[in-house]
Design an enzyme around this catalytic site. Structure first.
Site, PDB file in Angstrom:
ATOM      1  N   HIS A   1      83.593  78.799  49.619  1.00 48.16           N
ATOM      2  CA  HIS A   1      83.019  77.972  50.682  1.00 48.16           C
ATOM      3  C   HIS A   1      84.062  77.004  51.237  1.00 48.16           C
ATOM      4  O   HIS A   1      84.231  76.888  52.463  1.00 48.16           O
ATOM      5  CB  HIS A   1      81.818  77.202  50.123  1.00 48.16           C
ATOM      6  CG  HIS A   1      81.164  76.265  51.090  1.00 48.16           C
ATOM      7  ND1 HIS A   1      80.026  76.591  51.794  1.00 48.16           N
ATOM      8  CD2 HIS A   1      81.488  75.000  51.479  1.00 48.16           C
ATOM      9  CE1 HIS A   1      79.678  75.583  52.559  1.00 48.16           C
ATOM     10  NE2 HIS A   1      80.550  74.594  52.386  1.00 48.16           N
ATOM     11  N   GLU A   2      84.778  76.314  50.354  1.00 47.90           N
ATOM     12  CA  GLU A   2      85.788  75.352  50.813  1.00 47.90           C
ATOM     13  C   GLU A   2      86.969  76.058  51.482  1.00 47.90           C
ATOM     14  O   GLU A   2      87.509  75.562  52.479  1.00 47.90           O
ATOM     15  CB  GLU A   2      86.261  74.491  49.640  1.00 47.90           C
ATOM     16  CG  GLU A   2      85.164  73.687  48.953  1.00 47.90           C
ATOM     17  CD  GLU A   2      84.340  72.826  49.899  1.00 47.90           C
ATOM     18  OE1 GLU A   2      84.816  72.510  51.009  1.00 47.90           O
ATOM     19  OE2 GLU A   2      83.208  72.479  49.530  1.00 47.90           O
TER      20      GLU A   2
ATOM     21  N   HIS B   1      86.124  76.700  55.052  1.00 46.04           N
ATOM     22  CA  HIS B   1      86.423  75.604  55.977  1.00 46.04           C
ATOM     23  C   HIS B   1      87.892  75.617  56.367  1.00 46.04           C
ATOM     24  O   HIS B   1      88.242  75.442  57.542  1.00 46.04           O
ATOM     25  CB  HIS B   1      86.060  74.265  55.339  1.00 46.04           C
ATOM     26  CG  HIS B   1      84.592  74.017  55.219  1.00 46.04           C
ATOM     27  ND1 HIS B   1      83.709  74.250  56.247  1.00 46.04           N
ATOM     28  CD2 HIS B   1      83.844  73.550  54.177  1.00 46.04           C
ATOM     29  CE1 HIS B   1      82.478  73.930  55.858  1.00 46.04           C
ATOM     30  NE2 HIS B   1      82.533  73.519  54.604  1.00 46.04           N
TER      31      HIS B   1
ATOM     32  N   HIS C   1      79.610  74.936  59.095  1.00 50.49           N
ATOM     33  CA  HIS C   1      78.355  75.205  58.406  1.00 50.49           C
ATOM     34  C   HIS C   1      77.406  75.992  59.311  1.00 50.49           C
ATOM     35  O   HIS C   1      77.215  75.654  60.481  1.00 50.49           O
ATOM     36  CB  HIS C   1      77.696  73.907  57.960  1.00 50.49           C
ATOM     37  CG  HIS C   1      78.387  73.264  56.801  1.00 50.49           C
ATOM     38  ND1 HIS C   1      78.529  71.906  56.658  1.00 50.49           N
ATOM     39  CD2 HIS C   1      79.004  73.804  55.709  1.00 50.49           C
ATOM     40  CE1 HIS C   1      79.180  71.628  55.543  1.00 50.49           C
ATOM     41  NE2 HIS C   1      79.492  72.773  54.957  1.00 50.49           N
TER      42      HIS C   1
ATOM     43  N   TYR D   1      73.787  76.017  54.020  1.00 50.98           N
ATOM     44  CA  TYR D   1      73.198  75.170  52.988  1.00 50.98           C
ATOM     45  C   TYR D   1      71.797  75.658  52.624  1.00 50.98           C
ATOM     46  O   TYR D   1      71.167  76.410  53.362  1.00 50.98           O
ATOM     47  CB  TYR D   1      73.134  73.726  53.472  1.00 50.98           C
ATOM     48  CG  TYR D   1      74.412  72.939  53.245  1.00 50.98           C
ATOM     49  CD1 TYR D   1      75.528  73.523  52.642  1.00 50.98           C
ATOM     50  CD2 TYR D   1      74.514  71.613  53.633  1.00 50.98           C
ATOM     51  CE1 TYR D   1      76.685  72.797  52.429  1.00 50.98           C
ATOM     52  CE2 TYR D   1      75.678  70.878  53.423  1.00 50.98           C
ATOM     53  CZ  TYR D   1      76.759  71.473  52.828  1.00 50.98           C
ATOM     54  OH  TYR D   1      77.905  70.759  52.612  1.00 50.98           O
TER      55      TYR D   1
END
Length: 457
Positions: A164-165, A168, A174, A223
């Protein structure tokens, strides 16, 4: 020792026997009791939406303050892509254990196996990512220049969170903030604290490019259904209830994540232009067409059904979770008397703060958003003089009460302060780990926790 490590892993990825969603894992890894903060005014850095590190000009462009953004859009899209489809990286010394490094490698491999993005150990490259310990999980968006930290506290060191990081850093935002999200999910405002609703702001369509990739409930960047929930009820509700359990994936990349990265980085640019893939598929780095599978498969393969993306094997629970603490430091913070002053504790440490029976799902919402401070440290920023000057636009949007803007704004203006999301940005001076000097008032809680917590397992 192995038994202890196994217990720590299980504690990090479960709570009361249930598997945590991606946002809950990020929350549980935090070492500070703050949801966001402004730091390093000289470098204009903000931490937002739990794990996004933004430059101040990124926030400005996303919220329409940079009037030149449309003219520069094409430049921005390429400027913040990693050159040569290569992400150089370095690892902090004496930080990560063998199993941590294995999880980081698995996350990098997931991106490189399915896309043309390569991860190489940095040697002389100026622009690179730097994996390091941190007060939580975070990353910059895209290649911002210089050394940019991917922060991984102990609770972040699992493949899904790291992927996930890295997403980015690749340039992903998101999923639940996409401009078209209202066609797929409903944001339930009455279950969200008023001053945190900005985290659900839809992105400006002029600031992001989805490359016509469909909205994806299973994205590693989506999320879970109770992100920022005031009362344990849903804040993000899928329009089709059958998809509710799919959001909050923390296992790995979905088909759409893979497709988007391939399009963003033109992984097919060396292929014959005459090759045509099905509309829901994409042309991969090996010049073959790929369609939805587990997570992908060759289009036309007999081993799966085209057009159907397999749901994640683990999903966020649809039923409301029990009253619980999502962070190991909750009780220490509560014992230190921080429950009344920090909204992080009120959301994620309900058990320690004795809030289980005090917050109900019948919270009344005013018809018009009140004039208030939307961020936790507005009072501190006001004392630093941020209400005027370079940060004035940010403070007008998020700290109306502290800056005494309430009487100056019209009814329509008072609703405006819901900004704040992520977008590619630039950094002429480079960008490394988040400096600690100017947010010591936040990080001091870590020292307090260390003092209060036992020193042995």
């Amino acid at each position: 020792m192995m038994n202890i490590l196994l217990l720590l892993v299980l504690a990090a990825v479960t709570c009361h026997g249930r598997r945590l969603s991606i946002d809950e894992m990020i929350v549980s890894a935090s070492k500070v009791s703050a949801l966001d903060y402004l730091t390093d005014p000289g470098g204009n850095i903000l931490l937002h939406d739990m794990d996004m590190v933004l430059k101040f000009d990124q926030w400005q462009r996303l919220n329409g303050i940079d009037k030149s953004r449309k003219k520069r859009k094409a430049i921005r899209e390429m400027r913040y892509r990693w050159t040569e489809k290569k992400i150089p990286y370095k690892m902090a010394k004496d930080v990560f254990q063998t199993n941590d490094l294995a999880e980081i490698k698995k996350a990098m491999d997931e991106w490189s196996n399915y896309t043309c993005i390569r991860f190489v150990e940095a040697t002389s490259e100026t622009n690179h990512v730097y994996f390091d310990d941190a007060s939580g999980c975070y990353s910059y968006v895209g290649m911002v220049g210089g050394t940019q930290t991917i922060g991984l506290a102990g609770g972040c060191r699992y493949k899904g969170v790291i992927a996930h990081e890295i997403g980015h850093a690749v340039g992903f935002h998101h999923e639940q903030n996409r401009p078209d999200r209202d066609n797929h999910v409903r944001i339930i405002r009455e279950n969200i604290p008023e001053n945190l609703f900005y985290n659900f702001k839809k992105y400006d369509s002029a600031a992001v490019n989805n490359y016509n990739v469909a909205y994806d409930y299973g994205s590693i960047m989506h999320y879970g259904g109770r992100a920022f929930s005031l009362n344990g009820e849903l804040t993000i509700q899928t329009l089709d209830s059958a998809d509710q359990g799919r959001i909050g994936n923390r296992d790995g990349l979905s088909f759409s994540d893979i497709k988007l990265a391939n399009l963003m980085y033109s992984c097919h640019e060396m292929c014959d232009s005459s090759i045509q893939c099905p509309s829901h598929g994409f042309l991969g780095k090996d010049c073959k067409c790929y369609c939805p599978g587990d997570p992908v498969m060759p289009c036309g393969a007999e081993t799966g059904i085209e057009g159907v993306t397999k749901a994640p094997t683990t999903t966020a629970p649809v039923t409301a979770p029990p009253c619980e603490n999502l962070n190991e430091y909750c009780q220490a913070w509560a014992d230190a008397g921080l429950c009344g002053d920090h909204q992080y504790l009120q959301l994620y440490c309900k058990k320690a703060c004795d809030l289980c029976e005090k917050v109900t799902k019948t919270t009344v919402k005013p018809t018009q958003a009140p004039c208030l401070d939307e961020k936790e440290h507005c009072g501190f920023w006001q004392q630093q003089g941020y209400c005027t000057g370079e940060f004035e636009s940010f403070m007008k949007a998020h700290c109306k009460k502290s800056c005494n803007y309430c009487n100056l704004l019209t009814g329509s203006d008072s609703k405006r302060g819901s900004g704040g999301a992520q977008v590619d940005g630039d950094d002429k001076n480079g960008s490394g780990r988040i400096p600690t000097g100017l947010w010591a008032f936040v990080s001091s809680f870590v020292l307090l926790c260390v003092t209060l917590l036992p020193t042995t397992l």
